[in-house]
Design an enzyme around this catalytic site. Structure first.
Site, short mmCIF file in Angstrom:
data_model
loop_
_atom_site.label_atom_id
_atom_site.label_comp_id
_atom_site.label_asym_id
_atom_site.label_seq_id
_atom_site.Cartn_x
_atom_site.Cartn_y
_atom_site.Cartn_z
N THR A 115 -12.34 1.98 3.25
CA THR A 115 -11.31 2.80 2.68
C THR A 115 -11.54 4.01 1.68
O THR A 115 -12.27 3.86 0.91
CB THR A 115 -10.41 1.67 1.95
OG1 THR A 115 -10.16 0.66 2.73
CG2 THR A 115 -8.91 2.22 1.67
N PRO A 169 -9.54 7.26 -0.85
CA PRO A 169 -8.24 7.63 -1.30
C PRO A 169 -6.97 8.09 -0.34
O PRO A 169 -6.02 7.52 -0.60
CB PRO A 169 -8.79 8.64 -2.28
CG PRO A 169 -9.87 8.47 -2.64
CD PRO A 169 -10.68 8.03 -1.32
N SER A 218 -5.34 2.31 6.93
CA SER A 218 -5.41 1.60 8.06
C SER A 218 -5.96 2.41 9.23
O SER A 218 -6.50 1.93 10.04
CB SER A 218 -3.97 0.97 8.41
OG SER A 218 -3.68 0.28 7.51
N ILE A 256 -12.58 -1.04 -3.18
CA ILE A 256 -13.90 -1.75 -2.79
C ILE A 256 -14.02 -2.96 -3.48
O ILE A 256 -14.54 -3.05 -4.75
CB ILE A 256 -14.94 -0.61 -2.87
CG1 ILE A 256 -14.63 0.60 -2.25
CG2 ILE A 256 -16.17 -1.46 -2.19
CD1 ILE A 256 -14.41 0.37 -0.73
N ILE A 298 10.92 -24.43 -5.76
CA ILE A 298 11.18 -25.58 -5.75
C ILE A 298 10.97 -26.11 -7.23
O ILE A 298 11.83 -26.90 -7.67
CB ILE A 298 10.14 -26.57 -5.02
CG1 ILE A 298 10.22 -26.42 -3.57
CG2 ILE A 298 10.17 -27.89 -5.32
CD1 ILE A 298 9.36 -26.87 -2.74
N GLY A 323 11.68 -24.03 -9.65
CA GLY A 323 13.01 -23.37 -10.27
C GLY A 323 12.35 -22.69 -11.62
O GLY A 323 11.40 -21.83 -11.31
N GLU A 358 -8.06 -6.53 4.82
CA GLU A 358 -8.74 -6.91 5.99
C GLU A 358 -7.78 -6.58 7.19
O GLU A 358 -7.99 -7.13 8.16
CB GLU A 358 -9.12 -8.48 5.85
CG GLU A 358 -10.02 -8.73 4.88
CD GLU A 358 -11.43 -8.73 5.07
OE1 GLU A 358 -11.68 -7.96 6.30
OE2 GLU A 358 -12.12 -8.54 4.06
N THR A 389 -3.72 -4.85 7.61
CA THR A 389 -2.35 -5.37 7.23
C THR A 389 -1.84 -6.30 8.24
O THR A 389 -2.28 -6.06 9.43
CB THR A 389 -1.45 -4.12 6.82
OG1 THR A 389 -1.29 -3.38 7.95
CG2 THR A 389 -1.99 -3.20 5.66
#
Length: 380
Positions: A124, A126, A130, A155, A338, A340, A364, A366
């Site tokens: 990846t 800047p 993808s 990274i 659950i 709350g 890894e 999307t």
């Protein structure tokens, strides 16, 4: 799916270690955002860091199913971040096996086999996420070596890695056809960590921005043929996705079990909230989804281990990643619901589980990318 006795014994051993060494410090790691380096020795001693290194180089030679089990159990101990330490070298090992020169393998694999060396993968950039075909980092040939210049972003393990699998453009061919892969020793001048990213969750594992300034790599440390490095990356990623999915399964189970325990003790309106049909259905659905995700992860790993065609494994790995990511995000959010108001407070770990879970649907590849991969293989 019924596991072998060997895999069941392995699960129990990892579970025992994780409950002893990971569970007690999981909350502390989230708060301090510091990686507990002593765990490298503990995990390495069990053969977990170097799990995928073949026996011929001195490694455990663990199969993919074992890697999934290990990550699931560490995540179940309460830390999705530390689960990444199990099989930490696997993505690099899988990428270079069968593609790297014998010199590279002989130089690096015995060191990785000791289980004390951290690695990372640098794809990846800047402005490139993808779609790696837009990569701008370049490697220029200079005699028997290559000189790499560029920048990498997000990274994982970048500041701790001894070796980095770096991808760079080496020619003017369009798309991914001009991308090559190199195994870089990060101790040399030119590997510069410019930023330590402050993440929403999965604290403790470093995530960095890297600048490469005239980083040199011997020709023998190119992985695969010149201009064909992208295939090595994808092979490593496809085999890492089921283990990432296993992290999601372990975390989802951990969150659900915590919510169940809370619901069986918390009273409201004169009865335990576990008796409320709305919450019972929520927990039943989560339990079913988690079990389905687990079986899909195991099916993918078992398919690879028995030698299924690469295309089949790729499809299954994307299916597992997509389904497990959806499952862990839903299960952790439901666990907060659950509990709350209590679930929103850091007094209970479910708020951390919910923060940690979000990353599974991003890194890894999307969830949208996983849908594309599956669709491509079922519609062609």
């Amino acid at each position: 799916m019924t596991l072998s006795q060997e895999h069941e014994d392995f699960r129990l051993a990892v579970r025992d270690m994780a409950q002893k060494h990971v569970a007690p410090i999981a909350n502390e790691i989230d708060k301090t955002n510091k990686f507990p380096e002593h765990l490298i020795d503990i995990f390495g001693e069990m053969g977990l860091v170097q799990l995928a290194v073949p026996e011929q180089y001195g490694g455990p030679g663990g199969d993919l199913l074992s890697g999934c089990i290990a990550r699931e159990e560490v995540a179940y101990a309460g830390s999705m971040a530390l689960a990444q330490l199990s099989g930490q070298n696997s993505i690099v090992v899988h990428a270079i096996l069968g593609s790297a020169s014998s010199q590279l393998l002989d130089d690096v694999m015995p060191e990785l086999a000791k289980g004390r060396t951290i690695t990372c993968i640098a794809i990846t950039e800047p402005d490139v996420g993808s779609d790696p075909s837009l990569m701008t980092t370049r490697a220029t040939k200079d005699g028997s070596r290559w000189i790499i210049n560029g920048a990498k972003q997000f990274i994982t393990w970048g500041s701790m890695a001894k070796y980095a699998l770096v991808f760079a453009r080496t020619n003017g061919r369009p798309g991914t056809k001009g991308i090559s892969a190199f195994l870089v020793d990060t101790d040399q001048p030119g590997w510069i960590v410019t930023k330590h990213n402050d993440k929403m969750g999965q604290h403790g594992v470093p995530n960095n921005e890297i600048v490469l300034e005239n980083v040199t790599v011997d020709d023998a440390y190119m992985v695969g043929e010149e201009g064909n490095g992208f295939g090595a990356a994808m092979h490593g990623l496809h085999l890492n996705r089921p283990t990432v999915s296993a992290i999601a399964v372990g975390a989802a189970q951990c969150a659900l079990d915590y919510a169940i325990g809370y619901a069986k003790q918390r009273r409201s309106g004169g009865q335990f909230i576990s008796e409320f049909q709305g919450l019972r259905w929520m927990m039943a659905e989560d339990y079913t989804q988690i079990e389905a995700a687990r079986l899909l992860v195991y099916k993918c790993a078992a398919a690879y281990d028995r030698g299924a065609p690469r295309d089949e494994v790729t499809k299954l790995s994307s299916m597992a990643k997509l389904f497990a990511a959806e499952t862990v995000n839903r299960a952790t959010a439901n666990a907060v619901q659950i509990l709350g108001g209590h679930g929103y407070m850091s007094d209970h770990p479910v708020e951390r589980y919910m923060r940690d879970a979000k990353l599974i649907s991003i890194y890894e590849g999307t969830s949208q990318i996983q849908r594309n991969i599956v669709a491509k293989r079922i519609l062609r």
